[in-house]
Design a protein around this motif. Structure first.
Motif, PDB file in Angstrom:
ATOM      1  N   SER A 296       0.818  -1.215   0.000  1.00  0.00           N
ATOM      2  CA  SER A 296       0.000   0.000   0.000  1.00  0.00           C
ATOM      3  C   SER A 296       0.848   1.260   0.000  1.00  0.00           C
ATOM      4  O   SER A 296       0.471   2.273  -0.602  1.00  0.00           O
ATOM      5  CB  SER A 296      -0.938   0.001   1.209  1.00  0.00           C
ATOM      6  OG  SER A 296      -1.945  -0.980   1.047  1.00  0.00           O
TER       7      SER A 296
ATOM      8  N   TYR B 290       1.745   1.889  -3.613  1.00  0.00           N
ATOM      9  CA  TYR B 290       0.671   2.455  -4.433  1.00  0.00           C
ATOM     10  C   TYR B 290       0.336   3.892  -4.038  1.00  0.00           C
ATOM     11  O   TYR B 290       0.004   4.716  -4.903  1.00  0.00           O
ATOM     12  CB  TYR B 290      -0.565   1.559  -4.394  1.00  0.00           C
ATOM     13  CG  TYR B 290      -0.377   0.317  -5.227  1.00  0.00           C
ATOM     14  CD1 TYR B 290      -0.202   0.417  -6.597  1.00  0.00           C
ATOM     15  CD2 TYR B 290      -0.317  -0.948  -4.650  1.00  0.00           C
ATOM     16  CE1 TYR B 290       0.020  -0.702  -7.381  1.00  0.00           C
ATOM     17  CE2 TYR B 290      -0.092  -2.071  -5.420  1.00  0.00           C
ATOM     18  CZ  TYR B 290       0.074  -1.949  -6.784  1.00  0.00           C
ATOM     19  OH  TYR B 290       0.305  -3.058  -7.561  1.00  0.00           O
TER      20      TYR B 290
ATOM     21  N   SER C 116       0.549   6.786  -7.043  1.00  0.00           N
ATOM     22  CA  SER C 116      -0.666   7.396  -7.593  1.00  0.00           C
ATOM     23  C   SER C 116      -0.305   8.706  -8.286  1.00  0.00           C
ATOM     24  O   SER C 116       0.432   9.527  -7.735  1.00  0.00           O
ATOM     25  CB  SER C 116      -1.679   7.664  -6.477  1.00  0.00           C
ATOM     26  OG  SER C 116      -2.765   8.428  -6.979  1.00  0.00           O
TER      27      SER C 116
ATOM     28  N   SER D  36      -5.686   5.946  -1.596  1.00  0.00           N
ATOM     29  CA  SER D  36      -4.446   5.156  -1.491  1.00  0.00           C
ATOM     30  C   SER D  36      -3.610   5.637  -0.312  1.00  0.00           C
ATOM     31  O   SER D  36      -2.993   4.836   0.400  1.00  0.00           O
ATOM     32  CB  SER D  36      -3.648   5.237  -2.794  1.00  0.00           C
ATOM     33  OG  SER D  36      -3.259   6.572  -3.079  1.00  0.00           O
TER      34      SER D  36
ATOM     35  N   CYS E 284      -4.727  -0.372  -6.490  1.00  0.00           N
ATOM     36  CA  CYS E 284      -4.412  -0.086  -5.088  1.00  0.00           C
ATOM     37  C   CYS E 284      -5.456  -0.650  -4.133  1.00  0.00           C
ATOM     38  O   CYS E 284      -5.169  -0.856  -2.950  1.00  0.00           O
ATOM     39  CB  CYS E 284      -4.235   1.419  -4.876  1.00  0.00           C
ATOM     40  SG  CYS E 284      -5.735   2.402  -4.984  1.00  0.00           S
TER      41      CYS E 284
END
Length: 480
Positions: free
Chosen positions: A371, A374, A378, A389, A432
């Motif tokens: 995470s 991501y 982004s 995200s 994500c």
């Protein structure tokens, strides 16, 4: 037992095989290009003629080749969408921006056999009347860019590229364009924006389908490195022979990256669907099994954005038997590694990257790592993705740094559920969200337990109680 079937990687790891043109020519290089350029128009029953370009496009469609970059869409069908009547030039872009975590297959081709990809690219350009093409390569692959530029220089010197290629009257130029390390540039319209010199904001579709409004608002084909190599072999062996490899609707070969807690992490080329996930992990010809004393916890089957499988999971899949659809229960490790089976099981083969996790894995920390990636990658264009995200990453950071809450598991799912589903311009919203949705769904107890433990520890600290409940007595300050 399944074995590797090396078609694209046939020579790549052989002793003495080098990425230069002389070596490639000694192994039959550019013979398929000569074959493609020598194709003559074909007479049709209705009196019309099918051009050499149309014949190659039809062969790619008949071969059943599906894109190897992630979506698994039919390559021939993708080519058929190109606007050939508008009068604009058609461009082709090789997407060499390999950036999905866990994936390391395309760089093997670029580093070890670049001329194979270039030959496949030239044939694909010829088939689609392309006069100018680009290779968009990831910025973190400087050696790959260097090798490609050298290979293009060698190809030009031998008239495999440039004006009047091999006396055929066909002109083509290819240029290498280096990216700057942005994951979003793997998305085809984000890549196109970057190639035009702009920030890599993906375009909304419709109307900006690359086949109609792509590079410089002209029809554009974007294909993956491995996909373009496969085109070369389709022309060399014929669509029918290529389609015999693999399984129905999942034809040809596929290069699979296997990483994580296996004895033999690496890249393996297989006939699509002819090996199962379990075989790719455990067979001595592939991953070689888990480390001593360890048990399987989970598998991510298609790169970090694919939904995770939990060890022991079973799925009900429909299979054709005697012309009828029969539902069968299949254990996760027995899933054939192909596009359709993994999709039916609720995940995807994606970029062809299997990430293996054994029982030593901290599943919460693993998701926090994904995470964080991501949230960082982004592009920020769409609010649900940009904010969501980051919120998910912050919640997971709490859980991995002693500040978790019991309700964080539900909180994560609530955020993840509100990002995808048409709320974002590109599929990054799904990329994500899917890991969070699947990790929490299949390992919720671990997320809840970590949050509860953090809450108890904090409650004990605030009440003055120690870890076992005893009261802590503060030491008297010492006089200075």
């Amino acid at each position: 037992m399944p074995q590797e079937y090396r078609l694209i990687l046939k020579y790549a790891d052989q002793p003495g095989y080098t990425p230069d043109l002389d070596c490639y020519l000694r192994h039959g290089g550019y013979e398929t290009l000569k074959k493609a350029l020598a194709i003559v128009p074909k007479d049709l029953p209705d009196g019309k003629k099918m051009s050499p370009q149309e014949q190659i496009r039809e062969d790619v469609k008949l071969s059943g080749l599906r894109g190897r970059g992630g979506a698994g869409f039919s390559c021939g069908l993708k080519w058929s969408f190109v606007d050939r009547r508008g009068g604009k030039p058609i461009y082709l872009i090789c997407n060499a921006d390999e950036s999905e975590p866990g994936t390391f297959k395309d760089r093997q081709i670029l580093h070890k056999d670049p001329h194979q990809m270039i030959e496949g690219m030239i044939i694909s350009c010829f088939a689609n009347d392309v006069k100018l093409a680009y290779i968009y390569i990831r910025g973190e692959m400087p050696e790959g860019a260097k090798l490609l530029n050298e290979a293009l220089k060698e190809a030009r010197a031998k008239n495999f590229l440039g004006k009047n290629i091999l006396g055929s009257g066909y002109d083509l130029e290819i240029y290498v364009h280096r990216g700057a390390g942005a994951y979003i540039c793997g998305e085809e319209t984000g890549l196109i924006e970057s190639l035009e010199g702009k920030r890599a904001y993906p375009r909304i579709k419709p109307p900006y389908f690359p086949a109609v409004l792509g590079l410089y608002q002209c029809p554009t084909i974007v294909n993956n490195v491995e996909t373009l190599c496969a085109v070369k072999h389709i022309v060399a062996m014929g669509a029918g022979e290529f389609a015999k490899l693999g399984t129905p609707n999942n034809t040809g070969t596929r290069i699979v990256s296997v990483s994580g807690h296996v004895r033999k992490p690496g890249y393996y080329e297989i006939e699509v669907g002819k090996a199962t996930i379990g075989q790719l992990i455990n067979d001595p010809a592939f991953g070689g099994g888990l480390r001593d004393g360890r048990k399987l916890m989970a598998v991510i089957p298609g790169g970090s954005s694919a939904k995770i499988f939990k060890a022991g999971e079973k799925f009900k899949l429909k299979k054709k038997m005697d012309g009828k659809d029969v539902e069968q229960e299949v254990e996760m490790l027995d899933l054939p590694y192909d596009f359709d089976s993994l999709m039916a099981a609720g995940s995807m083969s994606g970029s062809g990257a299997i990430i293996v996790m054994d029982d030593s894995t901290d599943i919460v920390a693993a998701l926090a790592n994904i995470s964080e990636f991501y949230a960082h990658e982004s592009c920020g264009q769409c609010t649900p993705c940009r904010e969501g995200s980051l919120w998910m990453s912050k919640a997971l950071h709490r859980l991995t740094h002693g500040e978790g809450r019991k309700q964080d598991a539900d909180y994560l799912v609530k955020i993840a559920d509100n990002i995808p589903g048409g709320r974002t311009i590109c599929a990054f919203g799904e990329a994500c969200s899917w890991p969070v949705q699947s990790f929490v769904a299949k390992f919720k107890d671990e997320f809840v337990a970590k949050g509860e433990a953090d809450e108890k520890r904090r409650a004990g600290q605030s009440s003055g109680a120690g870890p076992t409940g005893e009261m802590k007595i503060a030491a008297s300050p010492q006089p200075s």
